[in-house]
Scaffold this motif. Structure first.
Motif, PDB file in Angstrom:
ATOM      1  N   GLN A  34       0.825  -1.200   0.000  1.00  0.00           N
ATOM      2  CA  GLN A  34       0.000   0.000   0.000  1.00  0.00           C
ATOM      3  C   GLN A  34       0.865   1.258   0.000  1.00  0.00           C
ATOM      4  O   GLN A  34       0.595   2.225  -0.731  1.00  0.00           O
ATOM      5  CB  GLN A  34      -0.943   0.008   1.212  1.00  0.00           C
ATOM      6  N   GLN A  35       1.905   1.268   0.823  1.00  0.00           N
ATOM      7  CA  GLN A  35       2.797   2.426   0.869  1.00  0.00           C
ATOM      8  C   GLN A  35       3.569   2.590  -0.447  1.00  0.00           C
ATOM      9  O   GLN A  35       3.747   3.701  -0.935  1.00  0.00           O
ATOM     10  CB  GLN A  35       3.782   2.264   2.023  1.00  0.00           C
ATOM     11  N   LEU A  36       4.004   1.472  -1.025  1.00  0.00           N
ATOM     12  CA  LEU A  36       4.781   1.551  -2.256  1.00  0.00           C
ATOM     13  C   LEU A  36       3.924   1.961  -3.454  1.00  0.00           C
ATOM     14  O   LEU A  36       4.386   2.702  -4.323  1.00  0.00           O
ATOM     15  CB  LEU A  36       5.462   0.209  -2.535  1.00  0.00           C
ATOM     16  N   THR A  37       2.688   1.480  -3.521  1.00  0.00           N
ATOM     17  CA  THR A  37       1.821   1.912  -4.622  1.00  0.00           C
ATOM     18  C   THR A  37       1.458   3.388  -4.477  1.00  0.00           C
ATOM     19  O   THR A  37       1.321   4.103  -5.472  1.00  0.00           O
ATOM     20  CB  THR A  37       0.541   1.060  -4.673  1.00  0.00           C
ATOM     21  N   HIS A  38       1.317   3.840  -3.230  1.00  0.00           N
ATOM     22  CA  HIS A  38       1.093   5.274  -3.006  1.00  0.00           C
ATOM     23  C   HIS A  38       2.305   6.072  -3.459  1.00  0.00           C
ATOM     24  O   HIS A  38       2.177   7.130  -4.095  1.00  0.00           O
ATOM     25  CB  HIS A  38       0.811   5.523  -1.528  1.00  0.00           C
ATOM     26  N   ARG A  39       3.476   5.563  -3.164  1.00  0.00           N
ATOM     27  CA  ARG A  39       4.714   6.240  -3.570  1.00  0.00           C
ATOM     28  C   ARG A  39       4.861   6.244  -5.083  1.00  0.00           C
ATOM     29  O   ARG A  39       5.271   7.248  -5.677  1.00  0.00           O
ATOM     30  CB  ARG A  39       5.901   5.524  -2.917  1.00  0.00           C
ATOM     31  N   ALA A  40       4.520   5.136  -5.724  1.00  0.00           N
ATOM     32  CA  ALA A  40       4.593   5.057  -7.179  1.00  0.00           C
ATOM     33  C   ALA A  40       3.652   6.071  -7.822  1.00  0.00           C
ATOM     34  O   ALA A  40       4.018   6.756  -8.783  1.00  0.00           O
ATOM     35  CB  ALA A  40       4.238   3.648  -7.642  1.00  0.00           C
TER      36      ALA A  40
ATOM     37  N   GLY B 168      -6.276  20.890  -9.585  1.00  0.00           N
ATOM     38  CA  GLY B 168      -5.260  20.593  -8.583  1.00  0.00           C
ATOM     39  C   GLY B 168      -5.237  19.133  -8.164  1.00  0.00           C
ATOM     40  O   GLY B 168      -4.564  18.771  -7.195  1.00  0.00           O
ATOM     41  N   THR B 169      -5.969  18.282  -8.893  1.00  0.00           N
ATOM     42  CA  THR B 169      -6.029  16.849  -8.582  1.00  0.00           C
ATOM     43  C   THR B 169      -4.940  16.102  -9.345  1.00  0.00           C
ATOM     44  O   THR B 169      -4.656  16.396 -10.503  1.00  0.00           O
ATOM     45  CB  THR B 169      -7.407  16.275  -8.969  1.00  0.00           C
ATOM     46  N   SER B 170      -4.346  15.138  -8.689  1.00  0.00           N
ATOM     47  CA  SER B 170      -3.294  14.340  -9.323  1.00  0.00           C
ATOM     48  C   SER B 170      -3.912  13.145 -10.045  1.00  0.00           C
ATOM     49  O   SER B 170      -4.767  12.439  -9.491  1.00  0.00           O
ATOM     50  CB  SER B 170      -2.288  13.843  -8.281  1.00  0.00           C
ATOM     51  N   TYR B 171      -3.452  12.919 -11.289  1.00  0.00           N
ATOM     52  CA  TYR B 171      -3.923  11.790 -12.079  1.00  0.00           C
ATOM     53  C   TYR B 171      -2.733  11.043 -12.660  1.00  0.00           C
ATOM     54  O   TYR B 171      -1.704  11.635 -12.996  1.00  0.00           O
ATOM     55  CB  TYR B 171      -4.833  12.251 -13.225  1.00  0.00           C
TER      56      TYR B 171
ATOM     57  N   ARG C 111      -8.630   0.096 -20.643  1.00  0.00           N
ATOM     58  CA  ARG C 111      -9.766  -0.658 -20.119  1.00  0.00           C
ATOM     59  C   ARG C 111     -10.172  -0.140 -18.731  1.00  0.00           C
ATOM     60  O   ARG C 111     -11.362   0.000 -18.438  1.00  0.00           O
ATOM     61  CB  ARG C 111      -9.400  -2.140 -20.051  1.00  0.00           C
ATOM     62  N   LEU C 112      -9.195   0.129 -17.877  1.00  0.00           N
ATOM     63  CA  LEU C 112      -9.497   0.638 -16.538  1.00  0.00           C
ATOM     64  C   LEU C 112     -10.173   2.006 -16.604  1.00  0.00           C
ATOM     65  O   LEU C 112     -11.132   2.273 -15.856  1.00  0.00           O
ATOM     66  CB  LEU C 112      -8.219   0.729 -15.704  1.00  0.00           C
ATOM     67  N   CYS C 113      -9.689   2.872 -17.485  1.00  0.00           N
ATOM     68  CA  CYS C 113     -10.289   4.200 -17.619  1.00  0.00           C
ATOM     69  C   CYS C 113     -11.722   4.101 -18.134  1.00  0.00           C
ATOM     70  O   CYS C 113     -12.605   4.857 -17.721  1.00  0.00           O
ATOM     71  CB  CYS C 113      -9.449   5.071 -18.556  1.00  0.00           C
ATOM     72  N   THR C 114     -11.964   3.147 -19.037  1.00  0.00           N
ATOM     73  CA  THR C 114     -13.312   2.963 -19.570  1.00  0.00           C
ATOM     74  C   THR C 114     -14.254   2.448 -18.488  1.00  0.00           C
ATOM     75  O   THR C 114     -15.388   2.914 -18.356  1.00  0.00           O
ATOM     76  CB  THR C 114     -13.286   1.970 -20.748  1.00  0.00           C
ATOM     77  N   GLU C 115     -13.787   1.476 -17.701  1.00  0.00           N
ATOM     78  CA  GLU C 115     -14.613   0.910 -16.634  1.00  0.00           C
ATOM     79  C   GLU C 115     -14.946   1.948 -15.570  1.00  0.00           C
ATOM     80  O   GLU C 115     -16.054   1.961 -15.026  1.00  0.00           O
ATOM     81  CB  GLU C 115     -13.900  -0.278 -15.995  1.00  0.00           C
TER      82      GLU C 115
ATOM     83  N   LEU D 195      -5.634   8.357  -7.255  1.00  0.00           N
ATOM     84  CA  LEU D 195      -4.947   7.464  -6.328  1.00  0.00           C
ATOM     85  C   LEU D 195      -5.845   6.299  -5.906  1.00  0.00           C
ATOM     86  O   LEU D 195      -5.400   5.144  -5.856  1.00  0.00           O
ATOM     87  CB  LEU D 195      -4.480   8.246  -5.099  1.00  0.00           C
ATOM     88  N   GLY D 196      -7.099   6.593  -5.599  1.00  0.00           N
ATOM     89  CA  GLY D 196      -8.009   5.540  -5.175  1.00  0.00           C
ATOM     90  C   GLY D 196      -8.208   4.477  -6.241  1.00  0.00           C
ATOM     91  O   GLY D 196      -8.224   3.280  -5.946  1.00  0.00           O
ATOM     92  N   GLN D 197      -8.360   4.920  -7.494  1.00  0.00           N
ATOM     93  CA  GLN D 197      -8.563   3.969  -8.590  1.00  0.00           C
ATOM     94  C   GLN D 197      -7.316   3.120  -8.831  1.00  0.00           C
ATOM     95  O   GLN D 197      -7.406   1.920  -9.084  1.00  0.00           O
ATOM     96  CB  GLN D 197      -8.949   4.734  -9.860  1.00  0.00           C
ATOM     97  N   PHE D 198      -6.140   3.756  -8.745  1.00  0.00           N
ATOM     98  CA  PHE D 198      -4.903   3.015  -8.966  1.00  0.00           C
ATOM     99  C   PHE D 198      -4.676   1.986  -7.865  1.00  0.00           C
ATOM    100  O   PHE D 198      -4.291   0.838  -8.132  1.00  0.00           O
ATOM    101  CB  PHE D 198      -3.718   3.981  -9.036  1.00  0.00           C
ATOM    102  N   GLN D 199      -4.913   2.362  -6.618  1.00  0.00           N
ATOM    103  CA  GLN D 199      -4.712   1.421  -5.528  1.00  0.00           C
ATOM    104  C   GLN D 199      -5.801   0.353  -5.491  1.00  0.00           C
ATOM    105  O   GLN D 199      -5.544  -0.778  -5.068  1.00  0.00           O
ATOM    106  CB  GLN D 199      -4.641   2.159  -4.191  1.00  0.00           C
ATOM    107  N   ASP D 200      -6.990   0.690  -5.951  1.00  0.00           N
ATOM    108  CA  ASP D 200      -8.028  -0.334  -6.039  1.00  0.00           C
ATOM    109  C   ASP D 200      -7.617  -1.404  -7.054  1.00  0.00           C
ATOM    110  O   ASP D 200      -7.847  -2.601  -6.838  1.00  0.00           O
ATOM    111  CB  ASP D 200      -9.355   0.307  -6.457  1.00  0.00           C
TER     112      ASP D 200
END
Length: 475
Positions: free
Chosen positions: A362-368, A380-383, A410-414, A423-428
């Motif tokens: 979780q910490q490493l994916t947040h860092r990535a 001002g949102t990070s994508y 595919r993820l963006c379409t879903e 961040l939430g979508q990437f970590q999910d």
């Protein structure tokens, strides 16, 4: 030629130095020329020279089981498992069929001349146009109604250790014509022939094989495989089904593993991922270079990052405390490099933090996400955009860019996201997806042989973002 029957299966043909007369060798056939005495003599001469070369290397016997089909019955032959550069020896019992080979092999002494004589179909792995021409040429020869000799493929596309069949590439099956599977075995007490990933080099394999009193190869022709209507129009399905038939006959598993460049990968969901992450290999290389072991340069200075976010190899080497140019080169190849050899500092930072092993996934994916995301000026949102997403998957999982780009779309379409992944979508995706979560949970926990101790000081990028993540709660 001596025919030997074991009373339990197909007859076995025993080939020796005088296994077959050149007079029995078929002449060359092509749409623009007919058979001639010259082609017969040339064909026989190449046959005998090839057999003599293998004989001098210790291949005393070539055992043949089954019956080779005619060019009308099976225009294409597929041989597996492909485990060594000695495998072209099967051209002899196959009566010197045409082969599909890399263009680079034309520059190999002797082999290059044989490929030219063989009228081989040459393909460049770096030129998409070349692959298209090869497909057209294979289709033309496979549907020539016997005017061309048979075409031989090694559908795995690279050498393996014979313990399993790699995923078959669809090139041999695009024509949709019947094919004959050919099994290759080396039933020797000592395996001196295998030339595979992380195995001995060319010279060592030749030396070990030539040192044996006798090396035997066994070639088995399976019955001709007639494709179904579905297989005839679906090369991937055709290839997978033939792979299973050959694996069953060999008594080994059929896998989804393949090689992308020099990296062995397997398929998980819609992604090809490395069997062993490159960052783990990087960890081994760093430990081999004695970086951060036995107290060497434990207190590191700031990572030398330029204003463009690049790290020069020379500065990186100085930062690591490496004096050997060879050691520096071995480490830098694990990162994407520009034309000047400079590396992306974000990749370097993420790789090292992963290898320290002090942060959970979780910490490493947040860092990535923090390193590779971009801030939208309006909100001002990070994508995380496609380039950053692909870079993370390539670095952490060994996923090819094309696979990462397809999954990103595919993820963006879903998620109905046009701006990118937050961040939430990437970590999910990385922590909770049923197919991919276990990849991140496994690959982001390096084994002890790859892990590195964490340095005491952190570096900072020019934009203020820390190049080394904050200490975990356990610190």
């Amino acid at each position: 030629m001596e025919k030997v029957s074991n009373g339990k299966g197909p007859s076995q043909l025993s080939f020796g130095l005088f296994a077959c007369s050149p007079l029995n060798a078929s002449c060359f056939f092509c749409p623009s020329s007919s058979s001639s005495i010259f082609s017969t003599v040339s064909h026989g001469s190449v046959y005998w020279l090839s057999r003599l070369m293998f004989f001098l290397l210790g291949f005393m016997r070539i055992r043949v089981r089954g019956q080779r089909a005619s060019r009308l019955e099976a225009p294409i032959l597929v041989a597996a498992p492909h485990s060594t550069f000695f495998d072209p020896i099967i051209l002899l019992p196959c009566d010197l069929p045409k082969v599909v080979s890399r263009t680079e092999n034309l520059h190999v002494p002797v082999i290059g001349a044989l490929l030219r004589f063989n009228q081989a179909i040459l393909v460049s792995r770096h030129d998409p146009a070349s692959r298209k021409k090869v497909v057209e040429e294979v289709k033309k020869r496979a549907t020539s109604q016997g005017k061309w000799p048979q075409v031989l493929f090694y559908p795995e596309g690279t050498c393996s250790n014979k313990k399993a069949l790699l995923k078959f590439k669809p090139g041999a099956f695009i024509s949709g014509v019947p094919i004959q599977p050919v099994l290759i075995r080396y039933p020797n007490s000592v395996d001196s022939t295998t030339w595979a990933w992380r195995g001995p080099g060319v010279l060592k394999v030749i030396w070990l094989t030539a040192s044996q009193l006798c090396t035997t190869v066994e070639v088995e022709f399976l019955p001709v495989y007639q494709p179904s209507p579905e297989e005839a129009v679906n090369p991937t399905l055709y290839a997978n089904n033939v792979q299973k038939v050959m694996a069953k006959a060999l008594g080994i598993p059929a896998t989804e593993c393949e090689f992308v460049g020099n990296l062995p990968v397997t398929v998980v969901g819609r992604l090809r991922v490395a069997l062993e992450p490159r960052i783990w290999e990087l960890g081994k290389a760093l430990r081999k270079a004695r970086y951060l072991t036995e107290g060497i340069k434990y207190n590191l200075d700031a990572l030398p990052v330029s204003t463009s976010g690049q790290v020069r190899p020379s500065e990186f080497a100085h930062w690591l405390g490496l004096a050997s140019p060879k050691a520096v080169e071995e480490i830098c190849i694990y990162f994407q490099q520009d034309s000047d050899g400079n590396m992306d500092a974000r990749e370097v930072s993420l790789a090292l933090e992963s290898l320290w092993g002090e942060h959970d996934p979780q910490q490493l994916t947040h860092r990535a996400f923090e390193l590779f995301s971009e801030v939208e000026a309006k909100t001002g949102t990070s994508y995380l955009h496609q380039d950053g997403f692909c870079a993370i998957l390539r670095l952490l999982l060994g996923t090819p860019v094309v696979d990462g780009a397809e999954l990103y779309s595919r993820l963006c379409t879903e998620d109905h996201s046009q701006d990118g992944l937050n961040l939430g979508q990437f970590q999910d995706f990385s922590l909770h997806h049923p197919d991919y979560a276990r990849l991140f949970s496994t690959y982001l926990r390096p084994p002890a042989a790859c892990a590195l101790p964490k340095p005491a000081q952190a570096s900072t990028y020019a934009n203020g973002v820390s190049a080394i993540s904050p200490k975990s709660k356990g610190d």
